[in-house]
Design a protein around this motif. Structure first.
Motif, short mmCIF file in Angstrom:
data_model
loop_
_atom_site.label_atom_id
_atom_site.label_comp_id
_atom_site.label_asym_id
_atom_site.label_seq_id
_atom_site.Cartn_x
_atom_site.Cartn_y
_atom_site.Cartn_z
N HIS A 38 -26.25 -85.01 28.20
CA HIS A 38 -27.56 -85.20 27.55
C HIS A 38 -27.64 -84.42 26.23
N TYR A 39 -27.12 -83.19 26.24
CA TYR A 39 -27.19 -82.34 25.05
C TYR A 39 -25.92 -82.40 24.19
N LYS A 40 -25.01 -83.32 24.56
CA LYS A 40 -23.75 -83.51 23.80
C LYS A 40 -22.95 -82.21 23.67
N VAL A 41 -22.88 -81.48 24.77
CA VAL A 41 -22.08 -80.25 24.85
C VAL A 41 -20.86 -80.55 25.74
N PRO A 42 -19.65 -80.21 25.30
CA PRO A 42 -18.47 -80.50 26.13
C PRO A 42 -18.48 -79.74 27.45
N ILE A 43 -17.93 -80.38 28.47
CA ILE A 43 -17.78 -79.73 29.78
C ILE A 43 -16.30 -79.61 30.10
N ILE A 44 -15.92 -78.40 30.52
CA ILE A 44 -14.54 -78.08 30.88
C ILE A 44 -14.52 -77.72 32.37
N LEU A 67 -20.46 -74.69 24.83
CA LEU A 67 -19.40 -75.23 25.69
C LEU A 67 -19.64 -74.69 27.10
N VAL A 68 -19.46 -75.53 28.12
CA VAL A 68 -19.70 -75.10 29.49
C VAL A 68 -18.45 -75.36 30.34
N GLN A 69 -18.00 -74.32 31.01
CA GLN A 69 -16.88 -74.46 31.96
C GLN A 69 -17.44 -74.33 33.37
N VAL A 70 -17.14 -75.31 34.21
CA VAL A 70 -17.56 -75.25 35.61
C VAL A 70 -16.45 -74.58 36.40
N ARG A 71 -16.79 -73.43 36.95
CA ARG A 71 -15.81 -72.64 37.70
C ARG A 71 -16.33 -72.45 39.12
N GLU A 72 -15.58 -72.91 40.08
CA GLU A 72 -15.98 -72.81 41.48
C GLU A 72 -14.80 -72.31 42.30
N LYS A 73 -15.07 -71.36 43.16
CA LYS A 73 -14.05 -70.85 44.07
C LYS A 73 -14.52 -71.08 45.50
N ASP A 74 -13.59 -71.34 46.38
CA ASP A 74 -13.88 -71.40 47.83
C ASP A 74 -14.91 -72.45 48.22
N SER A 118 -15.31 -76.93 48.93
CA SER A 118 -14.53 -78.14 49.16
C SER A 118 -14.42 -78.97 47.88
N THR A 119 -13.45 -79.84 47.85
CA THR A 119 -13.28 -80.74 46.69
C THR A 119 -14.53 -81.58 46.49
N ARG A 120 -15.11 -82.09 47.59
CA ARG A 120 -16.31 -82.92 47.48
C ARG A 120 -17.46 -82.13 46.85
N GLU A 121 -17.61 -80.89 47.28
CA GLU A 121 -18.70 -80.07 46.75
C GLU A 121 -18.47 -79.74 45.28
N PHE A 122 -17.24 -79.42 44.93
CA PHE A 122 -16.90 -79.14 43.53
C PHE A 122 -17.21 -80.37 42.68
N TYR A 123 -16.83 -81.53 43.16
CA TYR A 123 -17.09 -82.78 42.45
C TYR A 123 -18.60 -82.96 42.21
N ASN A 124 -19.38 -82.73 43.25
CA ASN A 124 -20.84 -82.89 43.14
C ASN A 124 -21.46 -81.90 42.16
N VAL A 125 -21.00 -80.65 42.23
CA VAL A 125 -21.50 -79.61 41.31
C VAL A 125 -21.15 -79.99 39.86
N ALA A 126 -19.90 -80.38 39.65
CA ALA A 126 -19.44 -80.73 38.29
C ALA A 126 -20.22 -81.93 37.74
N ILE A 134 -10.68 -82.97 39.50
CA ILE A 134 -12.13 -82.98 39.27
C ILE A 134 -12.42 -83.36 37.82
N ALA A 135 -11.64 -82.82 36.91
CA ALA A 135 -11.81 -83.14 35.49
C ALA A 135 -11.67 -84.64 35.25
N GLN A 136 -10.68 -85.25 35.90
CA GLN A 136 -10.49 -86.69 35.78
C GLN A 136 -11.63 -87.46 36.43
N ALA A 137 -12.01 -87.01 37.62
CA ALA A 137 -13.02 -87.74 38.40
C ALA A 137 -14.36 -87.84 37.69
#
Length: 204
Positions: free
Chosen positions: A61-67, A35-42, A44-52, A74-77
């Protein structure tokens, strides 16, 4: 959705030392991360979206859930499998209204009261901690330790992962408390060989 909480990676790009996040996440999954959680601090929303979105290419690809940590938008997007919320984030019932019943909502809990409330309000899983002192959370109070972890874990029926200072030297003791998995950052991302670090922690 059947979720394996066994080895739960939280991303933190400050540990990457110039390495590519997608490649690091892929190596971690190949080593056993479930399981992978994307955690970003500080950032921008655009950058967080791109990273996620980048991370999701790998997890899908590996069928692993992303949180996604904290950010419901961001989760919705990116159509993530779920979101992880802290005690000061949006209440679960409102998050559930926004995300719907199909998505996973995890909650951070540091004591029995928070754990019981989260379960009652409909959380799918708990992140229990901080268990030990850790370099990634500078503002924590006294860690709850193994006994505290056991107490919180045993107070609920929903799945739980231990977080905070869990590493290759203590993870077996942590898992003996009854938690469903371990949540790590530096114990994988801080190592030179990401895949091997994951294998070393694989709770299987």
């Amino acid at each position: 959705m059947e979720i394996d909480y066994g080895l739960y990676l939280i991303t933190d790009r400050s540990f990457l030392k110039g390495r590519d996040l997608k490649k690091v996440v892929e190596e971690a999954i190949l080593g056993g991360v479930t399981l992978v959680q994307v955690r970003e601090k500080d950032i921008s929303t655009r950058e967080f979206y791109n990273v996620a979105l980048e991370v999701k290419e790998v997890t899908k690809h590996y069928k692993v859930p992303i949180i996604i940590n904290d950010r419901l938008d961001i989760a919705q997007a990116i159509d993530a499998e779920g979101v992880h919320l802290g005690q000061s984030d949006m209440p679960i019932k409102f998050a559930r209204k926004i995300l719907g019943k199909e998505k996973i909502i995890g909650i951070s809990a540091g004591n029995v009261k928070e754990a019981v409330e989260a379960e009652r309000d409909g959380a799918d899983y708990l992140g229990i901690g901080t268990v030990f002192y850790t370099g990634t959370k500078k503002d924590i109070k006294t860690p709850i330790g193994i006994e505290g972890l056991k107490e919180v874990c045993n107070s609920v029926k929903i799945p739980s992962v231990a977080i905070g200072g869990v590493n290759e030297t203590n993870f077996k003791e942590v898992l003996s408390t009854g938690v469903n998995g371990i949540s790590v950052i530096s114990a994988i991302l801080g190592k030179d060989d990401i895949r091997q670090a994951s294998k070393n922690l694989n709770s299987k």
